[in-house]
Scaffold this active site. Structure first.
Site, PDB file in Angstrom:
ATOM      1  N   GLU A  60     -29.779  44.978  80.604  1.00  0.00           N
ATOM      2  CA  GLU A  60     -31.061  44.505  80.375  1.00  0.00           C
ATOM      3  C   GLU A  60     -32.177  45.782  80.169  1.00  0.00           C
ATOM      4  O   GLU A  60     -33.069  46.012  79.171  1.00  0.00           O
ATOM      5  CB  GLU A  60     -31.807  43.467  81.396  1.00  0.00           C
ATOM      6  CG  GLU A  60     -31.126  42.080  81.210  1.00  0.00           C
ATOM      7  CD  GLU A  60     -31.418  41.210  82.672  1.00  0.00           C
ATOM      8  OE1 GLU A  60     -31.636  41.688  83.516  1.00  0.00           O
ATOM      9  OE2 GLU A  60     -31.508  40.173  82.421  1.00  0.00           O
ATOM     10  N   SER A 107     -29.706  62.732  79.881  1.00  0.00           N
ATOM     11  CA  SER A 107     -28.858  61.308  79.783  1.00  0.00           C
ATOM     12  C   SER A 107     -27.896  61.357  78.551  1.00  0.00           C
ATOM     13  O   SER A 107     -27.991  62.390  77.767  1.00  0.00           O
ATOM     14  CB  SER A 107     -29.744  60.142  79.925  1.00  0.00           C
ATOM     15  OG  SER A 107     -30.561  60.166  80.811  1.00  0.00           O
ATOM     16  N   LYS A 140     -16.397  57.371  81.891  1.00  0.00           N
ATOM     17  CA  LYS A 140     -17.616  57.434  82.467  1.00  0.00           C
ATOM     18  C   LYS A 140     -17.792  57.051  83.855  1.00  0.00           C
ATOM     19  O   LYS A 140     -17.859  55.952  84.084  1.00  0.00           O
ATOM     20  CB  LYS A 140     -18.580  56.848  81.409  1.00  0.00           C
ATOM     21  CG  LYS A 140     -20.167  57.372  82.094  1.00  0.00           C
ATOM     22  CD  LYS A 140     -21.115  56.308  81.008  1.00  0.00           C
ATOM     23  CE  LYS A 140     -22.639  56.664  81.355  1.00  0.00           C
ATOM     24  NZ  LYS A 140     -23.007  56.553  82.547  1.00  0.00           N
ATOM     25  N   LYS A 323     -17.254  62.922  73.414  1.00  0.00           N
ATOM     26  CA  LYS A 323     -17.711  64.043  73.000  1.00  0.00           C
ATOM     27  C   LYS A 323     -17.126  64.686  71.892  1.00  0.00           C
ATOM     28  O   LYS A 323     -15.929  64.518  71.645  1.00  0.00           O
ATOM     29  CB  LYS A 323     -17.827  65.084  74.090  1.00  0.00           C
ATOM     30  CG  LYS A 323     -18.491  64.594  75.653  1.00  0.00           C
ATOM     31  CD  LYS A 323     -18.308  65.690  76.671  1.00  0.00           C
ATOM     32  CE  LYS A 323     -18.781  64.771  77.847  1.00  0.00           C
ATOM     33  NZ  LYS A 323     -18.368  65.600  79.258  1.00  0.00           N
ATOM     34  N   LYS A 347     -20.444  51.924  76.955  1.00  0.00           N
ATOM     35  CA  LYS A 347     -20.622  51.156  77.924  1.00  0.00           C
ATOM     36  C   LYS A 347     -19.813  49.735  77.859  1.00  0.00           C
ATOM     37  O   LYS A 347     -19.613  49.101  77.231  1.00  0.00           O
ATOM     38  CB  LYS A 347     -22.021  50.675  78.244  1.00  0.00           C
ATOM     39  CG  LYS A 347     -22.851  52.021  78.149  1.00  0.00           C
ATOM     40  CD  LYS A 347     -22.943  52.900  79.542  1.00  0.00           C
ATOM     41  CE  LYS A 347     -23.473  52.017  80.597  1.00  0.00           C
ATOM     42  NZ  LYS A 347     -24.996  52.260  80.811  1.00  0.00           N
TER      43      LYS A 347
END
EC number: 6.5.1.2
Length: 704
Positions: A60, A107, A140, A323, A347
């Protein structure tokens, strides 16, 4: 920083903004909401980084951030210098000295689907002029970010991520983490000074055991491995940090200096080569599972593969990092103030969600502990429907002020049990009801007590049906006697049919009766019979663990088994004798002593012996061919699982350790070995063998 009233307003705005689509907003509409949207994001940053009490899920939050990015992308004139998109949120609490990073610790931009990844690839190709781009793809890690600096081969400084520019200096805490080398030969690569980025993690199985121990002792649980790691590295006492089973993975060199010049992009040209170098220098890295992909389609395929197998990985990961592999392109691609343009995170499905508590029931465990369990409005978390969650104990409920009817943030990380992160108090309507603990056992009606110094209520009736069933379930479980086919549901069915009432009853089952029970055919009955017979041969430590002695986990069970010839010998140990054994304190010793001085328990052990369950070490096992030898495994074995290999070694008298040290005799190397191989080679005292040599060593033991 925010009044209760303002927090309620911002929570309300949050859910309004989550419904919006930037593409459908006119400039005037965007102008009206953009400042409130920024304030909402800053509020959630404050809840997450400063209070460590988020009120929304990561997914969210990312949706809110993406909405702001999309609005600012569509109407650039609305961008302000203090927008959350222009900086990284801070987690600094000024407990430790503040230090400036050599390079900003930014980030990553996030993606959630193939379209996002293809869009990222399009932007990279447009900026570089390449037809196909070489990418490195790696897991990750979901841990606590750190930055390490080495000068003249020595580890000189470690810091938290902080606000990306300035972090907290935690060098002494990081020095006790064994996977961070105190020195590394960067000089052999022509490097005088280097800055490395990484994550501090706790392995999922160790985290699970940590929470199980805390649950048993009535201590507050950690919400997830990340929170446990982040809290641990900021403890004031490094000796306490050392007890937390922390590991560090490094995943990027951000600065490498020789004679005042940065070597990145010139001498150190490829990210994948840098990770290989770190791997060879003894750091824990994603190198064994990193993949170099040519073009975005290979990247997408590898990300999908990892999404499927994510739960099998020993560490908590929440996505993949992609990357551009050629570091010389980084300057051309550049940065925003928030993230580099040469990298993106893919994600996985969210592990958190908000839902409502419908009711609370009370369950009784094998040691009599009474646990409140919240029944939830079913919600999907990470691809699994969650409809209930443990509320731990009364203290946990009071501390978080949990009520029936509350909206709560629930997290499910990997194979870790679902956990209530927090109550969304701003969503209360006034109809919520306090949770009242029962005065008697919900299973048998006996009185319940709260022993001094404990946080849990317990049923005092050892014959309580719920306790008996839970003891039977524990005895048959995989880590104990591993009786395949004797599931929790089957045990409950057998108990209700009065086929089992005690642990020895498992070995007295009437299989002719079972054949007549619906759902059991001749084949399933035969399989169950064979599994029960096979369990009689389990190593002694499994029996000790399976008996369910309070505070005695698998490690303590092994300690006890190694100290005796037969299980009966334990009744001759005093509390003082037990406390002389490794890692056994007074509390644990008292429970063991009481168990082996209880006549009912001694009678049960005698019955198991009469039923031909192994209660002694066999001489050849105690003095087996691997007696006194310590093994470590690295990489994947073809012959069998790591757990099976461990079982074989222990059955032959050997020990299996987690880390390489001078105590280790053999390192068994499978496919894609990790950094343990380099450490063993560096030590020079460990015999390194392959899988074939290991199989010869164990001499034809069944690996299936």
């Amino acid at each position: 920083m925010y009044t209760d009233e303002r927090q309620k307003e911002l929570i309300k705005l949050t859910y309004e903004f989550l419904k919006l689509d930037a593409k459908k907003l006119t400039k005037e509409e965007a102008k009206k909401i953009v400042e409130d949207l920024r304030e909402v994001i800053r509020f959630h940053d404050w809840r997450y980084y400063v209070l460590a009490q988020p009120v929304i899920s990561d997914y969210e939050y990312d949706k809110l951030f993406k909405l702001l990015k999309d609005i600012e992308g569509k109407y650039p004139e609305l961008i302000t210098p203090d927008s959350p998109t222009q900086r990284v949120p801070s987690e600094i609490t000024k407990v430790f000295p503040q230090v400036k990073h050599l390079t900003p610790m930014l980030s990553l931009d996030n993606s959630y689907n193939e379209a996002d990844l293809r869009d990222f690839d399009r932007r990279v190709r447009e900026l570089t002029g390449l037809d196909k781009v070489e990418y490195s793809v790696e897991p990750k890690f979901d841990g606590a970010g750190i930055s390490l600096i080495y000068e003249k081969d020595l580890f000189v400084r470690g810091a938290t991520r902080g606000d990306g520019e300035v972090g907290e200096e935690i060098t002494n805490n990081l020095k006790v983490i064994k996977t961070i080398p105190l020195s590394a030969k960067f000089s052999q690569y022509g490097i005088d000074k280097v800055e490395i980025r990484g994550e501090v993690l706790i392995r999922k199985d160790l985290f699970k055991k940590m929470n199980e121990e805390r649950l048993e002792e009535g201590l507050p649980l950690f919400a997830n491995p990340r929170n446990a790691a982040a809290g641990s590295i900021r403890l004031q006492d490094p000796s306490e940090v050392a007890k937390r089973n922390l590991e560090a993975f490094v995943y990027q060199i951000t600065y490498a200096e020789k004679d005042g010049k940065n070597l990145l992009g010139t001498v150190l040209k490829k990210h994948s080569d840098n990770i290989k170098m770190l791997h060879e220098l003894g750091f824990k890295t994603p190198y064994p599972v990193m993949k170099v992909c040519i073009g975005i389609e290979e990247v997408i395929q590898y990300c999908e593969e990892w999404q499927r197998k994510r739960d099998a990985y020993p560490y908590e990961i929440d996505g993949m990092v992609i990357k551009v592999n050629d570091i010389s392109l980084y300057d051309k691609l550049g940065f925003t103030s928030h993230h580099p343009r040469w990298a993106i995170a893919f994600k996985f499905k969210a592990r958190q969600a908000t839902t409502k508590i419908i009711n609370v029931v009370f369950q009784v465990g094998r040691t009599g502990a009474i646990t409140p369990v919240a029944k939830l409005e079913p919600v999907e978390i990470g691809g699994v429907i969650v409809s209930s969650v443990s509320l731990i104990n009364e203290d946990f409920i009071r501390e978080k002020d949990i009520r029936i009817g509350d909206t709560v943030l629930v997290e499910r990380a990997g194979d870790v049990i679902p956990y209530v992160v927090m109550v969304i108090k701003e969503a209360r309507t006034g109809n919520e009801k306090p949770i009242e603990f029962p005065k008697t056992c919900p299973s048998c009606g006996s009185p319940i007590v709260k022993p001094p110094g404990e946080a849990v209520y317990r049923c005092v009736n050892i014959n309580c049906p719920a306790q008996v069933i839970e003891r039977l379930i524990h005895f048959a479980s995989k880590d104990a006697m591993d009786i395949k086919g004797l599931s929790e549901a089957t045990i409950r069915k057998f108990y209700n049919l009065k086929l089992v009432r005690t642990i020895p009853d498992i070995y007295r089952l009437d299989y002719n009766l079972i054949k007549n029970i619906p759902g059991f055919g001749p084949k399933s009955v035969e399989n169950l019979k064979n599994a029960i017979e096979e369990s009689k041969k389990r190593p002694l430590y499994r029996l000790i663990y399976g008996l369910g002695i309070r505070y005695v986990g698998e490690v303590t069970a092994k300690t006890l088994a190694s100290a005796v010839r037969c299980i009966d010998d334990l009744k001759n140990f005093t509390i003082t004798d037990l406390m002389k054994l490794p890692d056994i304190g007074y509390k644990v010793a008292s429970e063991i002593y009481n168990f082996f001085h209880n006549q009912e328990n001694l009678k049960m052990i005698e019955e198991l012996r009469e039923l031909r369950v192994k209660t002694c070490h066999e001489e050849e096992e105690k003095k087996g061919k691997l007696a006194g030898l310590n093994f470590v495994f690295t990489g994947t074995l073809k012959c069998c699982s790591r757990e099976k290999a461990k079982e074989i070694v222990e059955s032959l008298g050997g020990n299996v350790l987690d880390t390489v040290s001078k105590k280790v005799h053999y390192l068994v190397v499978g496919e894609e070995p990790g950094s343990k191989l380099q450490k063993a080679q560096k030590l020079g005292t460990v015999k390194i063998i392959n899988e074939e040599e290991f199989l010869k060593l164990i001499g034809g033991e069944n690996t299936e």
